[in-house]
Design a protein around this motif. Structure first.
Motif, mmCIF file in Angstrom:
data_model
loop_
_atom_site.group_PDB
_atom_site.id
_atom_site.type_symbol
_atom_site.label_atom_id
_atom_site.label_comp_id
_atom_site.label_asym_id
_atom_site.label_seq_id
_atom_site.Cartn_x
_atom_site.Cartn_y
_atom_site.Cartn_z
ATOM 1 N N SER A 25 17.135 -0.496 2.995
ATOM 2 C CA SER A 25 16.177 -0.124 1.784
ATOM 3 C C SER A 25 17.047 0.897 0.883
ATOM 4 O O SER A 25 17.292 0.884 -0.228
ATOM 5 C CB SER A 25 15.021 0.047 2.248
ATOM 6 O OG SER A 25 14.256 0.660 1.189
ATOM 7 N N LEU A 26 17.685 1.555 1.525
ATOM 8 C CA LEU A 26 18.559 2.706 0.815
ATOM 9 C C LEU A 26 19.946 2.240 0.252
ATOM 10 O O LEU A 26 19.906 2.663 -0.948
ATOM 11 C CB LEU A 26 19.103 3.551 1.936
ATOM 12 C CG LEU A 26 18.127 4.778 2.807
ATOM 13 C CD1 LEU A 26 18.750 5.446 3.712
ATOM 14 C CD2 LEU A 26 17.334 5.793 1.760
ATOM 15 N N THR A 29 18.332 0.885 -2.968
ATOM 16 C CA THR A 29 18.028 2.035 -3.881
ATOM 17 C C THR A 29 19.230 2.393 -4.408
ATOM 18 O O THR A 29 19.382 2.867 -5.676
ATOM 19 C CB THR A 29 17.184 3.246 -3.063
ATOM 20 O OG1 THR A 29 16.077 2.633 -2.291
ATOM 21 C CG2 THR A 29 17.050 4.226 -3.921
ATOM 22 N N PHE A 73 16.257 12.105 -5.367
ATOM 23 C CA PHE A 73 16.304 11.030 -4.244
ATOM 24 C C PHE A 73 17.268 11.283 -3.116
ATOM 25 O O PHE A 73 16.832 10.942 -1.995
ATOM 26 C CB PHE A 73 16.898 9.617 -4.946
ATOM 27 C CG PHE A 73 15.733 9.028 -5.669
ATOM 28 C CD1 PHE A 73 15.153 7.922 -4.993
ATOM 29 C CD2 PHE A 73 15.608 9.031 -6.881
ATOM 30 C CE1 PHE A 73 14.200 7.166 -5.663
ATOM 31 C CE2 PHE A 73 14.638 8.369 -7.678
ATOM 32 C CZ PHE A 73 13.926 7.178 -7.066
ATOM 33 N N ARG A 78 16.059 9.360 0.408
ATOM 34 C CA ARG A 78 15.894 8.158 -0.232
ATOM 35 C C ARG A 78 17.177 7.586 -0.926
ATOM 36 O O ARG A 78 17.074 6.458 -1.500
ATOM 37 C CB ARG A 78 14.998 8.144 -1.323
ATOM 38 C CG ARG A 78 13.243 8.440 -0.644
ATOM 39 C CD ARG A 78 12.147 8.588 -1.568
ATOM 40 N NE ARG A 78 11.923 7.280 -2.181
ATOM 41 C CZ ARG A 78 11.014 7.068 -3.219
ATOM 42 N NH1 ARG A 78 10.313 8.217 -3.602
ATOM 43 N NH2 ARG A 78 10.725 5.629 -3.728
ATOM 44 N N SER A 79 18.267 8.282 -0.765
ATOM 45 C CA SER A 79 19.447 7.786 -1.215
ATOM 46 C C SER A 79 20.486 8.196 -0.526
ATOM 47 O O SER A 79 20.671 9.275 0.044
ATOM 48 C CB SER A 79 19.770 8.276 -2.685
ATOM 49 O OG SER A 79 20.981 7.750 -3.432
#
Length: 293
Positions: A25-26, A29, A73, A78-79
């Motif tokens: 997911s990362l 992103t 982020f 989240r990144s």
């Protein structure tokens, strides 16, 4: 039954599945963010394999907001985009936005290992913001990342007054892990070098500094003499590279530096740059046949 058991044993645990899913997911992103950056950059000739240049976005009025979003982020986890280097050589926005940018940086190992500044950041209202960042990190809530290893202030139009403020960063020991400092191409003059030297010599602990570049700072013999005395305090014995090129130091300045060498102030020095310093240009009045001490 054995087939079912084997299948269960060969399948990854649920926790591993969640971890793999989170990493994927990362990565997705990051791919989306990289695409956004490529659309926002003035020049689209950027390889998708390269890290996005947050510094370039943050230095421009049109990209500043996107840079803050990216940093948000990263701070929230989240990144995975890296922020090992921050370049402010082209920064031209207000001091308020500079403070907002610096206070938005994430913290932790590997963050801002290299900081490059420029003329706009090192003058007027922006300079106190930069110094606050070097002292405590912007806003005063956190210390500057301990991973800061390279500080490049070359061609920043620093003068004596600015260097006096910068010297306080060293005199209070706020950059304990700095390995490289570049002050080249700044019109510091002898008084500026004296101010910087005082900061080095008054550090509360030894500095791990390995590279110091002071080329074309108009140091002259007087400034080199002040630096030599600071080196004798033996707070920078890890120094391996020293660049004093084009400083009009003349033979008098060389003698000052030689005294620091004889005092074993730079025992690990490997590279010494002294080109274009008029070392052989001496008048009859300046001739000194006394031994170097």
């Amino acid at each position: 039954m054995s087939q079912i058991s084997d299948s269960f044993q060969n399948s990854p645990p649920a926790a591993d599945n969640l971890q793999m899913s989170g990493t994927t997911s990362l990565q997705r992103t990051d791919n989306v963010l990289c695409s956004l950056i490529e659309h926002a950059r003035p020049s689209a000739e950027v390889s998708r394999s390269e890290s996005p240049e947050i510094s370039e976005l943050a230095s421009d009025r049109k990209g500043f907001g996107l840079a803050l979003i990216l940093l948000g982020f990263i701070r929230m986890g989240r990144s995975l985009l890296p922020v090992a280097s921050l370049g402010l050589s082209g920064f031209s926005l207000s001091a308020r936005k500079l403070k907002l940018l610096l206070s938005s940086l994430p913290s932790g190992p590997g963050v801002v290992e290299t900081l490059r500044c420029g003329p706009h950041v090192c003058k007027d209202a922006c300079l106190p913001v930069l110094l606050d960042f070097l002292r405590f990190k912007a806003g005063g809530a956190k210390r500057v990342p301990s991973s800061l290893k390279t500080l490049n202030l070359a061609r920043s139009r620093l003068r004596r007054v600015s260097v006096e403020d910068l010297a306080s960063v060293f005199s209070f020991g706020w950059l304990p892990n700095l390995l490289s400092l570049d002050l080249s191409d700044n019109p510091l003059g002898p008084s500026g070098l004296k101010a910087f030297a005082r900061g080095l010599s008054s550090s509360p602990q030894s500095l791990p500094l390995q590279s110091l570049k002071l080329a074309r700072t108009k140091a002259k013999a007087e400034g080199v003499g002040a630096l030599a005395e600071a080196l004798k305090a033996k707070k920078t014995t890890s120094l391996q590279t020293l660049d004093l090129a084009e400083n009009e130091m003349r033979p008098a300045g060389l003698k000052h530096f030689a005294s620091a060498v004889n005092a074993e102030a730079v025992p690990h020095l490997k590279v010494l740059v002294l080109k274009k310093n008029e070392l052989a240009d001496v008048t009859d009045e300046e001739k000194d046949y006394a031994p170097i001490s």
